[in-house]
Design a protein around this motif. Structure first.
Motif, PDB file in Angstrom:
ATOM      1  N   LYS A   1      23.305  53.032  43.260  1.00 24.52           N
ATOM      2  CA  LYS A   1      24.898  52.773  43.428  1.00 24.52           C
ATOM      3  C   LYS A   1      24.982  53.820  44.677  1.00 24.52           C
ATOM      4  CE  LYS A   1      25.641  53.775  38.678  1.00 24.52           C
ATOM      5  NZ  LYS A   1      25.829  52.209  38.292  1.00 24.52           N
ATOM      6  N   PRO A   2      26.011  53.000  45.513  1.00 20.97           N
ATOM      7  CA  PRO A   2      26.344  53.674  46.985  1.00 20.97           C
ATOM      8  C   PRO A   2      27.014  55.010  46.862  1.00 20.97           C
ATOM      9  CG  PRO A   2      28.044  51.982  46.020  1.00 20.97           C
ATOM     10  CD  PRO A   2      26.967  52.159  44.875  1.00 20.97           C
ATOM     11  N   ILE A   3      27.383  55.516  45.524  1.00 19.19           N
ATOM     12  CA  ILE A   3      28.297  56.616  45.833  1.00 19.19           C
ATOM     13  C   ILE A   3      27.383  57.888  45.066  1.00 19.19           C
ATOM     14  CG2 ILE A   3      30.326  58.014  44.501  1.00 19.19           C
ATOM     15  CD1 ILE A   3      31.453  55.269  44.023  1.00 19.19           C
ATOM     16  N   MET A   4      27.298  58.837  45.765  1.00 14.50           N
ATOM     17  CA  MET A   4      26.373  59.940  45.429  1.00 14.50           C
ATOM     18  C   MET A   4      27.788  60.992  44.939  1.00 14.50           C
ATOM     19  SD  MET A   4      24.531  62.484  48.064  1.00 14.50           S
ATOM     20  CE  MET A   4      24.324  64.347  47.959  1.00 14.50           C
ATOM     21  N   ILE A   5      27.233  61.717  43.935  1.00 11.21           N
ATOM     22  CA  ILE A   5      28.361  62.851  43.356  1.00 11.21           C
ATOM     23  C   ILE A   5      27.827  64.374  43.895  1.00 11.21           C
ATOM     24  CG2 ILE A   5      29.426  63.656  40.966  1.00 11.21           C
ATOM     25  CD1 ILE A   5      30.570  60.912  41.802  1.00 11.21           C
ATOM     26  N   ILE A   6      28.730  65.123  44.161  1.00 10.40           N
ATOM     27  CA  ILE A   6      28.122  66.404  44.496  1.00 10.40           C
ATOM     28  C   ILE A   6      29.298  67.349  43.359  1.00 10.40           C
ATOM     29  CG2 ILE A   6      28.034  68.454  45.947  1.00 10.40           C
ATOM     30  CD1 ILE A   6      27.564  66.367  48.295  1.00 10.40           C
TER      31      ILE A   6
ATOM     32  N   SER B   1      31.023  45.565  42.292  1.00  8.36           N
ATOM     33  CA  SER B   1      30.806  45.310  43.568  1.00  8.36           C
ATOM     34  C   SER B   1      29.269  44.613  43.982  1.00  8.36           C
ATOM     35  CB  SER B   1      30.873  46.471  44.586  1.00  8.36           C
ATOM     36  OG  SER B   1      30.082  47.689  44.216  1.00  8.36           O
ATOM     37  N   ASN B   2      28.460  44.839  42.647  1.00  9.84           N
ATOM     38  CA  ASN B   2      27.176  44.211  42.870  1.00  9.84           C
ATOM     39  C   ASN B   2      27.253  43.096  42.121  1.00  9.84           C
ATOM     40  OD1 ASN B   2      25.156  45.698  43.806  1.00  9.84           O
ATOM     41  ND2 ASN B   2      25.197  47.495  42.441  1.00  9.84           N
ATOM     42  N   GLN B   3      27.985  42.616  41.160  1.00  7.72           N
ATOM     43  CA  GLN B   3      28.067  41.359  40.578  1.00  7.72           C
ATOM     44  C   GLN B   3      28.325  40.069  41.439  1.00  7.72           C
ATOM     45  OE1 GLN B   3      30.594  42.750  37.296  1.00  7.72           O
ATOM     46  NE2 GLN B   3      29.546  41.148  36.148  1.00  7.72           N
ATOM     47  N   LYS B   4      27.730  39.013  41.129  1.00 10.90           N
ATOM     48  CA  LYS B   4      28.177  37.870  42.178  1.00 10.90           C
ATOM     49  C   LYS B   4      29.187  37.013  41.306  1.00 10.90           C
ATOM     50  CE  LYS B   4      25.184  38.602  45.541  1.00 10.90           C
ATOM     51  NZ  LYS B   4      25.956  40.017  45.441  1.00 10.90           N
ATOM     52  N   SER B   5      30.175  36.468  42.012  1.00 15.42           N
ATOM     53  CA  SER B   5      30.884  35.513  41.201  1.00 15.42           C
ATOM     54  C   SER B   5      31.353  34.462  42.384  1.00 15.42           C
ATOM     55  CB  SER B   5      32.197  36.174  41.082  1.00 15.42           C
ATOM     56  OG  SER B   5      33.338  35.397  41.090  1.00 15.42           O
ATOM     57  N   PHE B   6      31.305  33.386  41.501  1.00 18.10           N
ATOM     58  CA  PHE B   6      31.689  32.010  42.418  1.00 18.10           C
ATOM     59  C   PHE B   6      33.051  31.913  42.792  1.00 18.10           C
ATOM     60  CE2 PHE B   6      33.013  27.332  42.127  1.00 18.10           C
ATOM     61  CZ  PHE B   6      31.971  27.049  42.966  1.00 18.10           C
ATOM     62  N   GLU B   7      33.974  32.712  41.966  1.00 20.84           N
ATOM     63  CA  GLU B   7      35.315  32.670  42.455  1.00 20.84           C
ATOM     64  C   GLU B   7      35.763  33.555  43.393  1.00 20.84           C
ATOM     65  OE1 GLU B   7      37.745  31.820  38.270  1.00 20.84           O
ATOM     66  OE2 GLU B   7      35.686  32.527  38.245  1.00 20.84           O
ATOM     67  N   GLY B   8      35.008  34.561  43.875  1.00 24.00           N
ATOM     68  CA  GLY B   8      35.413  35.454  44.476  1.00 24.00           C
ATOM     69  C   GLY B   8      34.979  36.894  44.204  1.00 24.00           C
ATOM     70  N   ASN B   9      34.684  37.722  44.955  1.00 25.29           N
ATOM     71  CA  ASN B   9      33.832  39.087  44.521  1.00 25.29           C
ATOM     72  C   ASN B   9      34.913  40.173  44.971  1.00 25.29           C
ATOM     73  OD1 ASN B   9      31.252  38.553  43.498  1.00 25.29           O
ATOM     74  ND2 ASN B   9      30.649  37.961  45.366  1.00 25.29           N
ATOM     75  N   PHE B  10      34.815  41.294  44.079  1.00 21.98           N
ATOM     76  CA  PHE B  10      35.188  42.642  44.781  1.00 21.98           C
ATOM     77  C   PHE B  10      33.915  43.144  45.238  1.00 21.98           C
ATOM     78  CE2 PHE B  10      36.031  47.181  44.114  1.00 21.98           C
ATOM     79  CZ  PHE B  10      37.001  47.165  44.834  1.00 21.98           C
ATOM     80  N   ASP B  11      33.737  43.002  46.594  1.00 19.31           N
ATOM     81  CA  ASP B  11      32.307  43.300  46.973  1.00 19.31           C
ATOM     82  C   ASP B  11      32.282  44.770  47.523  1.00 19.31           C
ATOM     83  OD1 ASP B  11      33.510  43.457  49.576  1.00 19.31           O
ATOM     84  OD2 ASP B  11      32.827  41.232  49.869  1.00 19.31           O
ATOM     85  N   GLY B  12      30.880  45.157  48.025  1.00 23.35           N
ATOM     86  CA  GLY B  12      30.797  46.607  48.377  1.00 23.35           C
ATOM     87  C   GLY B  12      31.782  46.810  49.605  1.00 23.35           C
ATOM     88  N   ALA B  13      31.964  45.900  50.516  1.00 22.97           N
ATOM     89  CA  ALA B  13      32.881  46.309  51.694  1.00 22.97           C
ATOM     90  C   ALA B  13      34.264  46.356  51.108  1.00 22.97           C
ATOM     91  CB  ALA B  13      32.807  44.977  52.604  1.00 22.97           C
ATOM     92  N   ASP B  14      34.809  45.763  50.065  1.00 21.08           N
ATOM     93  CA  ASP B  14      36.100  46.154  49.475  1.00 21.08           C
ATOM     94  C   ASP B  14      36.139  47.509  49.014  1.00 21.08           C
ATOM     95  OD1 ASP B  14      36.484  43.601  50.205  1.00 21.08           O
ATOM     96  OD2 ASP B  14      36.223  42.436  48.048  1.00 21.08           O
TER      97      ASP B  14
END
Ligand SMILES: Nc1nc2c(ncn2[C@@H]2O[C@H](COP(=O)(O)OP(=O)(O)OP(=O)(O)O)[C@@H](O)[C@H]2O)c(=O)[nH]1
Ligand SMILES: [Mg+2]
Length: 371
Positions: free
Chosen positions: A4-9, A197-210
């Motif tokens: 996961k891209p988020i680290m929790i402190i 943000s990790n899932q792939k979708s044909f119709e459009g992703n809420f991706d990592g950059a989003d």
């Protein structure tokens, strides 16, 4: 599994408890505290850091800050080792605003981390107190949020509202149950947006950059979910979900920067969405990110760039102000101490002899801002 891209402190007891849930959901997590006992009861968090030489901060923010400052090299060294991993793109510091350790150290740590990691997002999850907490709790919260609002390079700040959630639950709900519910909800919601943000979708992703765009935007933020099957009420349900979320209710002042929609629902439901209606009170976002995944029946929204919780701050300041005389009497204040809007005077009363230290290193310059 992708990291996961988020680290929790988690800082302080509340922060540590939330870090525990985060670790269980697969987030890289760290818990730190001035009181070792709170760390000892955490079973899952992989990295625990005790601020040596301290056994709690007793709701005193200055003491909390001192406990971090005196252990700074060790603490920063450990965080850097973990956060240097390129897979970690967001460092989220979690704490309650009204204790001593988390409330004192949280903004300080965020400020330092924004300097050390200019290319990562450093943001916060904070927990606001119930209205039956003490006057000192309100003063701590106001000071803590005021410090947070002065950190320029910080990302989105999630303000969890213990008071609102408590009021919605039956009277017999215990503190433990309240904490469990809130802690697992925030981590569940974060996990939910990370998964999208990790899932792939044909119709459009809420991706990592989003996800990074939304989390990297300064200001208040919230995440909510709706599960309705009724297309006729979907727009109202989404609006209601912002008020009914675990987060502080938005200010509705037309200030909003980003909105993300994660659709795990039918095309029929998506077609029924009317963004003009949905955003009529909150304001029109500058960017809208969308991801289409057709499992389950939920729509998750993540919103950022909202105004800080001014209404709550004013409410707390009002309570403090109307009890000013009593607090001053109780704490034997000298006559020349005066009330400042950020209620710093409460901590001045607690630490009448605190001296300013001066040093030239840049880290210390940073620390001086927080004295
Ligand atoms: N949601 C939630 N709130 C919590 C939790 N633990 C404590 N709180 C709230 O956090 C506030 C107290 O802050 P703590 O985190 O206990 O304080 P601390 O940072 O450890 O500071 P000191 O104990 O004063 O050194 C109160 O308003 C509690 O209701 C938790 O696990 N979840
Ligand atoms: Mg504590």
């Amino acid at each position: 599994m992708t990291k996961k891209p988020i680290m929790i402190i988690g800082v302080g007891q509340c922060g540590g408890n939330i870090a525990e849930d985060a670790e269980l959901k697969g987030f890289t997590s760290v818990a730190m505290n001035s009181y070792k006992g709170d760390l000892d009861i955490l079973r899952w968090v992989s990295t625990k850091i005790h601020f040596q030489g301290f056994s709690g901060a007793g709701k005193n923010r200055e003491k909390g800050k001192d406990s971090l400052k005196e252990n700074l090299e060790d603490v920063i060294g450990k965080i850097v080792t973990i956060a240097n991993d390129p897979a970690i793109e967001v460092i989220t510091v979690v704490f309650s605003t009204d204790g001593g350790t988390g409330s004192g150290c949280g903004p300080l740590l965020i400020n330092i981390l924004t300097d050390i990691f200019p290319h990562k997002i450093v943001n916060a999850i904070t927990v606001l107190p119930k209205f039956d907490e003490s006057l000192g709790s309100f003063a701590n919260s106001v000071e803590c949020i005021s410090e947070l609002s002065n950190i320029e390079n910080m990302g989105a700040c999630f303000f969890i509202d213990n008071n609102k959630v408590r009021n919605r639950l039956p009277n017999y709900t215990t503190k433990k149950e309240l904490y469990r519910l809130i802690n697992s909800s925030i981590i569940g919601l974060l996990d939910n947006v990370c998964k999208a943000s990790n899932q792939k979708s044909f119709e459009g992703n809420f991706d990592g950059a989003d996800l990074l765009s939304v989390l990297g935007t300064r200001g208040a933020a919230l995440i909510s979910e709706v599960n309705t099957r009724d297309v006729s009420i979907i727009n109202q349900e989404i609006k209601d979900s912002w008020n009914n979320s675990i987060f502080i209710t938005p200010e509705y002042d037309q200030r909003i920067v980003n909105a993300g929609f994660i659709y795990r629902t039918s095309n029929e439901m998506i077609k029924a969405l009317d963004k003009t209606l949905i955003f009529s009170q909150l304001g029109i976002p500058i960017e809208v990110y969308e991801g289409f995944y057709n499992s389950e029946r939920t729509i998750t929204t993540i919103i950022s760039g909202l105004t800080f919780p001014i209404t709550r701050l004013k409410d707390m300041e009002h309570v403090i102000e109307s009890n000013k005389q009593r607090i001053e009497d109780n704490m034997q204040s000298s006559t020349n101490q005066k009330y400042e809007t950020n209620s710093n005077w409460v901590n001045n009363l607690r630490n009448p002899n605190k001296k300013q230290k001066t040093d030239n290193s840049s880290l210390t310059d940073k620390l001086n801002k927080f004295r």
